[in-house]
Enzyme design. Structure first.
Site, short mmCIF file in Angstrom:
data_model
loop_
_atom_site.label_atom_id
_atom_site.label_comp_id
_atom_site.label_asym_id
_atom_site.label_seq_id
_atom_site.Cartn_x
_atom_site.Cartn_y
_atom_site.Cartn_z
N ASP A 21 21.26 -61.24 8.65
CA ASP A 21 22.08 -60.08 9.01
C ASP A 21 22.07 -59.96 10.53
O ASP A 21 21.07 -59.57 11.11
CB ASP A 21 21.47 -58.84 8.35
CG ASP A 21 22.28 -57.59 8.62
OD1 ASP A 21 23.28 -57.67 9.35
OD2 ASP A 21 21.90 -56.53 8.09
N TRP B 178 10.69 -61.46 8.61
CA TRP B 178 10.60 -61.22 7.18
C TRP B 178 11.00 -62.50 6.49
O TRP B 178 11.75 -63.31 7.05
CB TRP B 178 11.40 -60.00 6.75
CG TRP B 178 12.89 -60.16 6.70
CD1 TRP B 178 13.76 -60.09 7.74
CD2 TRP B 178 13.68 -60.35 5.51
NE1 TRP B 178 15.04 -60.24 7.29
CE2 TRP B 178 15.04 -60.41 5.92
CE3 TRP B 178 13.39 -60.49 4.15
CZ2 TRP B 178 16.08 -60.58 5.03
CZ3 TRP B 178 14.43 -60.66 3.26
CH2 TRP B 178 15.75 -60.71 3.70
N ASP C 170 13.86 -62.88 14.54
CA ASP C 170 14.79 -62.59 15.61
C ASP C 170 14.36 -63.25 16.91
O ASP C 170 13.17 -63.41 17.16
CB ASP C 170 14.90 -61.08 15.82
CG ASP C 170 15.60 -60.39 14.65
OD1 ASP C 170 16.33 -61.09 13.91
OD2 ASP C 170 15.41 -59.18 14.45
N ASP D 101 17.25 -55.00 8.44
CA ASP D 101 17.75 -54.08 9.47
C ASP D 101 16.74 -53.86 10.59
O ASP D 101 17.11 -53.47 11.70
CB ASP D 101 18.10 -52.73 8.85
CG ASP D 101 19.11 -52.86 7.72
OD1 ASP D 101 20.07 -53.62 7.90
OD2 ASP D 101 18.93 -52.22 6.68
#
Lengths: 183, 187, 389
Positions: B90, B115, B134, B163
């Site tokens: 995402d 994650w 990230d 998120d």
């Protein structure tokens, strides 16, 4: 992109990634005519396939490793597991704490899975700190322990000071958590 | 210049094993690989099997794959949203921003936290664990925005939430792009 | 509502001082007087139709901002900057706005600071930056990572550092008074002056009661929902005035939870879609998936046709339910897919939606008719906030 970084990053790749990514990074002179640097394409070409991870490693990967790190160590503010977690197993209260801690107790994993991954973790990441007479967690023990809802900071502090008092931990600093930092 | 050859790979793995023995840095990727297979402190066993298993030839038909994402996924182009590892990615693809599926672009740092989800590789129909990590330290890359949703859980289950800005422990909490590193083959 | 932007003070400067045109070549006497001097608009007092649109500016996420709209017409009335993956809230009395923001000294680097930025709700001027000394969780903005107690006294911000906790900030005294540890839980639903509830990883609902010094106790209601197989949306329907949370789940169930007491009490679940509709793939999904019109206790949910793991797919319809008995009252078909919805809390409520093209849609809920469709508002508008719930 992998090729361009090869020189300076061969030893320092921190991204948990793919074996071939490293292979490329280490390969002398790999590059100009390689038409694809997509790991899957290279893996197919070379006939390389991953062997399945052991079941306990899979549970650790999907439930714990994101924060605690593949090697049992990651961000400063997250408790170190590697060569540390075994100390807790040296007292009954410490042993309880390892399962009562919220991310274990509230985990969606079954009691059997938690017992499996806890024993695997202790044996493989902190064997040197385990007591000689360590008895692996059983499913039943996990089932009972994870019912508890503890005050994490207080319980941890008590366990650690008790370990020091009983000379089972050389220094409280080994299990200290740094203050939350801002970044 | 030449393509990566089988013998080159052989030599590389030899070197990797030696390097692992010599290096103790916690950031050593090689040591990490070893840990996965054998546990910290033990001799590294790379999670790589040699012969191509029959599974590839026997990959199930796409329409029978359990993952809807995998039925439409491809394994050749990590700059597209349907690259197989992005079933739960995402954000902006690092592969479109100067990095790769498991490489951070220049000027950014991979977070030590992530994650970990799972995606099916349509080539063999098997499930692989993927670290959604990230790259941090520059503002949004802004290219190739994708919204993979498979396995994404609400933030009260942070271990499975996409998120969260997964830069905890990185030098900076500023999100740049999303990588999707291969952790290993699940059962 | 159109007149809610009140132009103030001297708009025009009298031209009377220029009696006649001086002769060519002659020196004019006196100083320059301009036809208009600059003025600053002031917002009309808070009203239920005012709509706040938080644009998280995904492509340049440190430039988030909140737009102020007249919800009756869709006209922009103002805007103020927010920072990085922020939160936003309105004081219950409608006089102050709260922006929960994270800054770095040198844009993307240097020392980090987190604040609740207090603004005057009519001038948008900053009244105070109240520091959050322990920071806040940085996550794509979700409404219930920040909530305000119904008496307006405490602002509650969620943190994961990595212990999960809620920071209590006294908005009146403008200072942070403490932290409530909520192990394994997240999100904040502040139902009473000294109480809030959170959703937990094991499907429990935790309720925390705290005092003015930050001391607290917690109670868990266990097995309220199935956090593994049918998790509840973070933007579940929150009826704050009635202290009731309508958990909307990935599979499309609604679990009413009474948050009135020291421990949450779950009610009888019901389905959003009929068996037939579920077979056709109707599911809730999007970002701000649901909202409640508190006075009528009606629940609004963004729905689309998909499959499990399309929980963030935009909705093509909004379904209206009587939350008391689960009866569906209306299906509103959206002219384009939308990610977030909200409902004004007045007696003639409007339904607002953020579309995938960054436009705001407004519908009259008495007829279901589309009232207006704006031009794009910002770049990635993501959250809607109205006053009163």
């Amino acid at each position: 992109m992998l090729r361009r970084r090869a020189g300076s990053h061969a030893a320092g790749l921190g991204v948990a990634g793919f074996a071939l990514g490293v292979a490329l990074a280490l390969a002398p002179g790999v590059g100009a005519q390689v038409t694809s640097n997509v790991p899957d394409v290279l893996a197919r070409r070379e006939g390389l396939w991953l062997a399945p991870l052991p079941r306990a490693a899979q549970i650790y990967a999907t439930t714990c490793a994101g924060c605690h790190g593949e090697m049992g160590r990651s961000a400063d503010e997250i408790p170190v597991l590697a060569n540390r977690v075994g100390y807790f197993a040296r007292t009954p209260a410490g042993r309880r704490y390892l399962v009562e801690v919220p991310n274990v107790a509230l985990s969606p994993r079954t009691d059997a899975e938690i017992a499996l991954v806890m024993n695997w973790l202790l044996e493989n990441y902190s064997r040197g700190e385990l007591p000689r007479d360590f008895v692996p967690y059983s499913e039943e023990e996990v089932r009972d322990l994870r019912m508890a809802r503890i005050d994490v900071a207080r319980t941890r502090a008590q366990v650690v000071s008790d370990l020091v008092a009983r000379r089972l931990l050389p220094s409280a600093d080994l299990l200290a958590l740094p203050a939350t930092r801002s970044y | 210049m030449r393509l990566v050859s089988q013998s080159a790979i052989d030599r590389l793995f030899e070197r990797m094993a030696r390097a692992t023995a010599q290096r103790t840095s916690r950031r050593s990727f090689l040591a990490q690989l070893g840990a996965w297979a054998a546990g910290a402190g033990a001799l590294p066993l790379l999670p790589v099997a040699r012969a191509a298993p029959a599974a590839a030839a026997n990959a199930p038909p796409r329409e029978e794959l359990a993952s809807v994402f995998a039925r439409n996924a491809q394994t050749n182009d990590p700059t597209q949203c349907n690259y197989w590892r992005y079933c739960a990615s995402d954000g902006y693809l690092c592969a479109c921003c100067g990095g790769g599926p498991s490489t951070c672009p220049p000027g950014t740092s991979p977070s030590p936290t992530s994650w970990i989800g799972s995606c099916i590789n349509p080539d063999d129909g098997k499930t692989y664990l993927i670290a959604y990590r990230d790259c941090c330290g520059q503002d949004s890359c802004g290219r190739c925005s994708c919204l993979g949703q498979e396995g994404d859980m609400p933030s009260y289950r942070p271990q499975l939430n996409s998120d969260i800005v997964w830069c905890l422990g990185a030098p900076s909490m500023v999100y740049h792009c999303s990588s999707a590193g291969l952790v290993g083959l699940a059962e | 509502m159109r007149g809610s932007v009140v132009a103030t003070v001297a708009g025009a400067v009298l031209l009377a001082a220029a009696p006649r045109c001086p002769a060519a070549g002659a020196e004019a006497r006196g100083k320059l007087t301009t036809a208009e001097s600059p003025t600053v608009a002031v917002l009309a007092p808070m009203n239920p139709r005012r709509l706040f649109v938080l644009d998280t500016m995904f492509p340049a996420a440190q430039a988030a901002k909140t737009y102020v709209l007249d919800g009756s017409t869709g006209a922009i009335e103002g805007m103020f900057n927010q920072a990085y993956w922020p939160n936003f809230g309105i004081s219950p009395d409608g006089t102050e706005l709260y922006a929960v923001d994270t800054y770095w000294e040198k844009h993307t680097r240097g020392r980090r600071s987190d604040y609740i930025v207090v603004r005057d709700a009519r001038t948008l001027d900053v009244r105070e930056d109240v520091p959050l000394p322990n920071g806040r969780q940085i996550i794509v903005s979700k409404k219930n990572n920040f909530d305000i107690t119904p008496d307006g006294r405490y602002g509650l911000t969620y943190n994961l550092a990595p212990e999960t906790a809620v920071t209590i900030t006294d908005l009146r005294a403008r200072r942070t008074v403490g932290e409530v540890a909520i192990p394994g839980c997240a999100l904040i639903f502040a139902q009473a002056p000294h109480r809030f509830s959170s959703l937990c990883a094991d499907g429990a609902v935790l309720t925390a009661s705290f005092d003015d010094d930050g001391a607290f106790t917690t109670q868990r209601a266990t097995r309220v929902f199935d956090a593994v197989n049918d998790p509840a949306f973070e933007h579940s329907g929150w009826d704050k005035p009635h202290r009731t949370l309508y958990l909307v789940t990935y599979h499309g169930r609604v679990i009413p939870v009474d948050l009135d007491g020291e421990k949450a009490v779950p009610g009888t679940p019901w389905w959003l879609a009929s068996e037939q509709e579920r077979a056709e793939g109707w599911l809730p999904g999007g970002w701000q998936v649901s909202h409640v019109h508190s006075a009528t206790r009606r629940l609004y949910v963004l729905m689309h046709q998909g499959h499990y793991w399309t929980e963030k797919s935009s909705g093509t319809e909004v379904w209206e339910f009587d939350a008391a008995d689960g009866r569906r009252l209306q299906r509103i078909r959206l002219p384009e897919p939308a990610q977030s919805i909200s409902v004004s809390q007045d007696d003639a409520p409007l339904l607002y939606a953020i579309t995938d093209s960054a436009r705001i849609l407004a519908f009259r809920l008495d007829t279901g008719a589309l009232l207006y469709r704006t031009e794009p508002v910002g770049f990635t508008p993501q959250l809607l906030t109205v006053w009163g719930n």
